[in-house]
Design an enzyme around this catalytic site. Structure first.
Site, mmCIF file in Angstrom:
data_model
loop_
_atom_site.group_PDB
_atom_site.id
_atom_site.type_symbol
_atom_site.label_atom_id
_atom_site.label_comp_id
_atom_site.label_asym_id
_atom_site.label_seq_id
_atom_site.Cartn_x
_atom_site.Cartn_y
_atom_site.Cartn_z
ATOM 1 C CG ASP A 21 -2.177 0.943 1.223
ATOM 2 O OD1 ASP A 21 -2.247 1.352 0.047
ATOM 3 O OD2 ASP A 21 -2.761 1.423 2.294
ATOM 4 C CG ASN A 69 -7.453 -2.118 -6.705
ATOM 5 O OD1 ASN A 69 -6.359 -2.905 -5.971
ATOM 6 N ND2 ASN A 69 -7.706 -1.387 -5.467
#
Length: 246
Positions: A21, A69
């Protein structure tokens, strides 16, 4: 004494899972587009994989692209898919040189054909490597995986291949994408966020969680070594008391 020299090679986590991340924030801090962060994240992947091999970690699973996503801006998704194809192609030699076998989990049928084709090609090419299994979680979410497993088990019960009373944790686990892979003992998340983000929820039931504020493009093997050292300082009781373990 270096970090790697402090690590007890007899007490390594067999499987390390990582939530990579911070690519977007890393790029934003530098006044760049988000894709710039993803591009630089590839360097972190390479160094982390090589670090895992250097340590002797047998399984490394990276959360590369979640089902959620797909909801990102179309241009970013397209750039990510192109980056994925080119990276897998370019890094095949690195995988071979390090004896790394590539694997993938997730709803792979949802990936663009070009991406899926390159992925399958590299998986086949690296199939006989034995130093480490690198699993990419692509178009993956744990709830999707668990739902998919439940559906396939339900079909077997309907067709008489399995009885409901025969369903155990092991049976359920054998229908997950990670069947045949040991559960992670250590899960690392970068960027300072303290969330699991729908990642390997079944598999990390007893994993040690390690959070670092470092953004993914800045993550290197030394950071992996620090996480493993932290893991080795913890007492894994699995519901028992310290006295029972001793």
């Amino acid at each position: 004494m270096s970090l790697i020299e402090q690590i007890d090679k007899d007490k390594l986590p067999q499987h390390v899972a990582v939530i990579m991340d911070g690519n977007g924030r890393w790029a934003k801090e530098k006044g760049k587009l988000r894709v710039f962060g993803h591009q630089n994240g590839v360097v972190a992947v390479r160094d982390t994989v090589e670090g895992a091999v250097e340590l002797g970690i047998k399984y490394l699973t990276l959360y590369a692209f979640s089902t959620e996503n797909w909801n990102r801006p179309k241009l970013e998704v397209m750039a990510l898919m192109e980056l994925l194809v080119s990276t897998i192609s370019k890094e095949t030699k690195t995988l071979m040189d390090n004896g790394v076998r590539l694997n993938a989990i997730g709803n792979l049928s949802s990936l663009p054909e070009k991406c899926r084709k390159q992925l399958i090609e590299t998986i086949k090419k690296t199939a006989l490597n034995t130093n480490c299994t690198l699993t990419l979680a692509l178009s993956y979410s744990s709830r999707w995986e668990i739902t998919d497993a439940a559906k396939r088990i339900a079909v077997k019960v309907r067709d008489g291949e399995l009885k409901a009373e025969e369903i155990t944790e092991d049976i359920f686990g054998s229908h997950l994408n990670t069947a045949g892979i040991p559960d992670p003992e250590l899960m690392i998340r970068t960027s300072g966020e303290h969330r699991i983000s729908n990642y390997l929820l079944w598999q990390i039931a007893y994993a040690e969680l390690y959070f670092t504020s470092k953004l993914w493009p800045d993550f290197r093997r030394q950071d992996l070594f620090e996480a493993v050292l932290d893991y080795q300082k913890r007492e894994r009781r699995f519901g028992m008391t310290s006295e029972q373990l001793n």
